[in-house]
Design an enzyme around this catalytic site. Sequence first.
Site, PDB file in Angstrom:
ATOM      1  N   PRO A  49       0.801  -1.231   0.000  1.00  0.00           N
ATOM      2  CA  PRO A  49       0.000   0.000   0.000  1.00  0.00           C
ATOM      3  C   PRO A  49       0.828   1.273   0.000  1.00  0.00           C
ATOM      4  O   PRO A  49       1.664   1.473   0.872  1.00  0.00           O
ATOM      5  CB  PRO A  49      -0.794  -0.123   1.310  1.00  0.00           C
ATOM      6  CG  PRO A  49       0.097  -0.922   2.210  1.00  0.00           C
ATOM      7  CD  PRO A  49       0.813  -1.896   1.323  1.00  0.00           C
ATOM      8  N   ASP A  88      -2.084   2.936   2.452  1.00  0.00           N
ATOM      9  CA  ASP A  88      -1.452   3.008   3.767  1.00  0.00           C
ATOM     10  C   ASP A  88      -1.774   4.393   4.325  1.00  0.00           C
ATOM     11  O   ASP A  88      -1.358   5.401   3.737  1.00  0.00           O
ATOM     12  CB  ASP A  88       0.059   2.831   3.596  1.00  0.00           C
ATOM     13  CG  ASP A  88       0.757   2.502   4.886  1.00  0.00           C
ATOM     14  OD1 ASP A  88       0.076   2.307   5.895  1.00  0.00           O
ATOM     15  OD2 ASP A  88       1.998   2.441   4.878  1.00  0.00           O
ATOM     16  N   TRP A 518       3.881   0.210  10.317  1.00  0.00           N
ATOM     17  CA  TRP A 518       4.379  -0.910   9.524  1.00  0.00           C
ATOM     18  C   TRP A 518       3.660  -2.212   9.886  1.00  0.00           C
ATOM     19  O   TRP A 518       3.600  -3.138   9.087  1.00  0.00           O
ATOM     20  CB  TRP A 518       5.895  -1.076   9.717  1.00  0.00           C
ATOM     21  CG  TRP A 518       6.664  -0.005   9.012  1.00  0.00           C
ATOM     22  CD1 TRP A 518       7.151   1.143   9.554  1.00  0.00           C
ATOM     23  CD2 TRP A 518       7.006   0.023   7.622  1.00  0.00           C
ATOM     24  NE1 TRP A 518       7.786   1.886   8.585  1.00  0.00           N
ATOM     25  CE2 TRP A 518       7.722   1.223   7.406  1.00  0.00           C
ATOM     26  CE3 TRP A 518       6.799  -0.845   6.551  1.00  0.00           C
ATOM     27  CZ2 TRP A 518       8.212   1.576   6.153  1.00  0.00           C
ATOM     28  CZ3 TRP A 518       7.299  -0.495   5.312  1.00  0.00           C
ATOM     29  CH2 TRP A 518       7.999   0.708   5.115  1.00  0.00           C
ATOM     30  N   GLN A 556      12.433  -2.207   1.003  1.00  0.00           N
ATOM     31  CA  GLN A 556      11.364  -2.885   1.729  1.00  0.00           C
ATOM     32  C   GLN A 556      11.803  -4.229   2.310  1.00  0.00           C
ATOM     33  O   GLN A 556      11.019  -4.891   2.990  1.00  0.00           O
ATOM     34  CB  GLN A 556      10.150  -3.077   0.819  1.00  0.00           C
ATOM     35  CG  GLN A 556       9.489  -1.792   0.382  1.00  0.00           C
ATOM     36  CD  GLN A 556       9.006  -0.955   1.558  1.00  0.00           C
ATOM     37  OE1 GLN A 556       8.569  -1.479   2.568  1.00  0.00           O
ATOM     38  NE2 GLN A 556       9.105   0.359   1.424  1.00  0.00           N
ATOM     39  N   TRP A 560       8.251  -3.491   4.388  1.00  0.00           N
ATOM     40  CA  TRP A 560       7.055  -4.303   4.145  1.00  0.00           C
ATOM     41  C   TRP A 560       7.375  -5.790   3.994  1.00  0.00           C
ATOM     42  O   TRP A 560       6.669  -6.645   4.519  1.00  0.00           O
ATOM     43  CB  TRP A 560       6.340  -3.772   2.909  1.00  0.00           C
ATOM     44  CG  TRP A 560       4.992  -4.350   2.666  1.00  0.00           C
ATOM     45  CD1 TRP A 560       3.938  -4.398   3.538  1.00  0.00           C
ATOM     46  CD2 TRP A 560       4.536  -4.964   1.451  1.00  0.00           C
ATOM     47  NE1 TRP A 560       2.854  -4.999   2.941  1.00  0.00           N
ATOM     48  CE2 TRP A 560       3.183  -5.344   1.660  1.00  0.00           C
ATOM     49  CE3 TRP A 560       5.116  -5.204   0.216  1.00  0.00           C
ATOM     50  CZ2 TRP A 560       2.422  -5.972   0.674  1.00  0.00           C
ATOM     51  CZ3 TRP A 560       4.363  -5.807  -0.771  1.00  0.00           C
ATOM     52  CH2 TRP A 560       3.042  -6.187  -0.546  1.00  0.00           C
ATOM     53  N   LYS A 593      20.222  11.581  -6.140  1.00  0.00           N
ATOM     54  CA  LYS A 593      18.847  11.403  -5.683  1.00  0.00           C
ATOM     55  C   LYS A 593      17.994  12.533  -6.245  1.00  0.00           C
ATOM     56  O   LYS A 593      18.425  13.685  -6.297  1.00  0.00           O
ATOM     57  CB  LYS A 593      18.815  11.416  -4.154  1.00  0.00           C
ATOM     58  CG  LYS A 593      17.477  11.014  -3.565  1.00  0.00           C
ATOM     59  CD  LYS A 593      17.551  10.933  -2.051  1.00  0.00           C
ATOM     60  CE  LYS A 593      16.200  10.551  -1.468  1.00  0.00           C
ATOM     61  NZ  LYS A 593      16.231  10.470   0.004  1.00  0.00           N
ATOM     62  N   LYS A 596      13.459  18.261  -5.164  1.00  0.00           N
ATOM     63  CA  LYS A 596      13.047  19.578  -5.650  1.00  0.00           C
ATOM     64  C   LYS A 596      14.211  20.551  -5.620  1.00  0.00           C
ATOM     65  O   LYS A 596      14.395  21.354  -6.534  1.00  0.00           O
ATOM     66  CB  LYS A 596      11.905  20.117  -4.784  1.00  0.00           C
ATOM     67  CG  LYS A 596      10.567  19.432  -5.010  1.00  0.00           C
ATOM     68  CD  LYS A 596       9.485  20.037  -4.129  1.00  0.00           C
ATOM     69  CE  LYS A 596       8.160  19.311  -4.300  1.00  0.00           C
ATOM     70  NZ  LYS A 596       7.128  19.833  -3.382  1.00  0.00           N
TER      71      LYS A 596
END
Length: 964
Positions: A49, A88, A518, A556, A560, A593, A596
């Site tokens: 999610p 989520d 989590w 993850q 997750w 990375k 903005k």
Amino acid sequence: MIDQHFFIIMINFPELEKKVLKFWQDNNIFKKSLKKNERGTRFVFFEGPPTANGRPGVHHVLARAFKDVIPRFKTMQGYLVERKAGWDTHGLPVELEVEKELEISGKGDIEKYGLEKFNKKCQSNVWKYKKDWEEMTRRLGFWIDLEDPYVTYDNNYIESVWWILKQVWDKKLLYQGHKVVPHCPRCGTALSSHEVAQGYKNIEEESVYIKFELEEEKNTYVLAWTTTPWTLPGNVALALGEDVEYVKVKMNDEFLILAKARLDILEGNYQIVENYKGKDLAGKKYKPLFDFLNLEKETGKKAYILALANFVTTEDGTGIVHTAGMYGEDDYILSEKIGLPKVHTVDENGEFNKLVKPWAGRFVKEEKLEKEILDYLKDKNLLFKTEKYKHDYPFCWRCDSPLLYYAKNSWFIKMSALRDQLKQNNQQINWIPDYIKEGRFGEWINEVKDWAISRERYWGTPLPIWQCEKCKKYQCLGSREELNSYQGDLHRPYVDEIELDCECGGKMKRVQDVIDCWFDSGSMPFSQWHYPFENKEKIDQGLSYPADFISEAMDQTRGWFYTLLAISTLLGKGTSYKNVICLGLVLDKNGQKMSKSKGNIVKPDDIFEKYGADAARWYFYTLNQPGETKLFDMKGVEEVVKKVFLILMNVHSFYQMYAESKIPEKIKSDHVLDQWINSKINLLIEKVTQDLESFDPTKAARRIADFINDLSTWYLRRSRDRFKTGEKKDKERALATLYLVLFKLSKLMAPFTPFLAEELYKKLKGEKESVHLEDWPKAEPEKYDQVLYNMEKVQQLVELGHALRAENAIKVRQPLAQILSNINDLPEDYKEIIKKELNLHEVHLDKKEIKENIDFKIKEAGEIKVALDITITDQLKEEGLVREVIRHINSLRKKAKLTIGDKVELSYYTEEEKIKKIFENYKEEIKKETASKDLRLVIKEEAENLSKTKSFKLDHQEVIISIK
């Protein structure tokens, strides 16, 4: 590559995709794809999610592309693949966004604002970018049920989470402990070890060497080292290794004690005056560092002693470890073991408390404060030296504040007791890349720590534990029924107001913590179905559990992926997923990375609007292996369009030029090129099927790209004359073959490029409503292994021939007399291909001995050797000039945007008699190769005044051509 003038179409793929998208939506194609397999074997997919309070980015395009390809493939194989979307919606990420929106900061401000209002803001905030997410998902062609998603803040979802925790409680694996935990002072809550694992940064800090003066040995100091000066006021002991060798040295009229192995930290002259083992020093006392604070007097417990500990090493520092009982796991355990004071000098906001009088109320990680502490120690002659030290330090994964290891009460799940089961369950998982199983993931669960499950926050699943105010007994609830069938909102503050009756006659109030978000996401296999209160068969009968496939980013493994496995293991239900594709990070093209501030963010819409979703999908499938870092470059997406999609659609366009309105009948062709391309497509189907069944979309997509290139640059170019001027039967065989290959290709590409495959299928007049309602293609049993082998030899020979032409600066348009080769004799059909490909008059095979002479140039690769006759006779030169004329005419046709079906009148002008003869002698060939119905010589003025003209040099002579 097909000759340039056959590239006659350009496609606006983004617009094409929007039309296909509307067709899918208007005709419910996704639902129909599920309907057709409703009685099929189930293939289970879990959606990890996302949180919709932030905009989707390029990395989400990557994840959703990989999530979509396998379910589409399995659906075409006949499996029922239900795909339930999920959101989520709890936790710190949401709370922090709301704090920014309200321009408040921290728990104090939240409570002043009002918990009920704050949580309502959180609930609305989680849908801030829901439309953006849904639009990106649809636009990408990711088929998932967005109409009936699971939502982690839903009461039914929360009730299932409560039920899971009750099972953990009943197994005596949920407990409250006072431990050192990673604590975020900004958020005011503990974090779990898997959360901490996501927030490490490599930083450079001031590390300090401190002199602790022994009480009974004047001018003698124990040298210890720390990278956290803020913990020094909380010092209660110095830890030594029992069998570590220590020395006392005399240096600058002082005596220093440190590990013998660490003497290199001393700068200048010194003299060793005594040797010890750690056990010889144990029990010695030293003076507190700070005049204003004595924790021994404060608590009445012994402190400021040299103590033995098994965690001491001599790899860095001094071999003597400063111990502050409340600010390190090892420190806490040692303090508990030998009865040292356990007193906080820092509050949960990360500020010194009143015990540290000079700096009370100051944030401990403030650089200025650290300097003041060191200046204080320097004035007391207790600072030995400082030096820069690079190390990994944990920061809050959401607010980016430095974490403190801090002793406090928290609720834990005893994952350490399940280490063996976790390891056994991990063995049942197919990890892609495979090294994750024993590497990143395996190492994590080998060292698994108890899960700090509670959060002292507001917006989350409430911890379902009530405590009696009178007898202090705890009770864990597992359903709303146990909450007197309460049907209201299960969030704070409403659930906090519910009191229960205790057996002792007292009132029970809820422990105010919420649960690690989590845990919410990891419980989704069960909670998405409101298990066990509804849909028990989905889990108990294996209809929707475990997942056959999941996919998310590499990080993850400690998010997750871990919590999914942790919860299924806690419930005794094995692993919750069988196959997982871990995806690498997406960085910009320079490896930075995306952010903005750097101005290097690429929005999904920017890619979709410029090149289309299919191009983005294909780019990510083929860029590199799934687990590798992706350096995203828009030029790479553009290359996909040019080198794969346009080539494929132009092959189809070429087919359409010669195809009749009806679909060609399936014809078994004995033409070597037809047999070869049929063998290639059958082999492709076989290999792509194997790849996708092995969860390797990258290998599969790359095979398809190679095939499209072969189809265009070898089959179609070598078959071109069969379509244009070949005899009727052969043309029919070529058309039928090309149709069948394109039709199969449309189905093979459907999971990868669902829009393009749909368009191709429609153009080929497929019988089903959509290519996505088709069955997955099967390789035909008939194979032509010898054809594939022979053609491979031909291609190798041709490659050597082209290399020789290039080395001798002879263009392919210039015909040559002959080539010799030592390969075994090939049937005549193959010789004709070699002739046409290399523009030769003769091909001589099976020449066992090839000797160099003045007319031949030799090249070899492996067992194949060729000799190319590079002598250009007058006749050959004339033929080359004809080819040059044809090239210029077709270039003019292309500029005029003419198709092969457009017949033209061709005029030419030249003063040179030799060139006039070329036009006259080769008139029919020129007309045939340029789709011209007439060819005539004109005067210069007429040629120049025609609208479509081109001037060029032929054998150094001026030629003007014009068409109309």
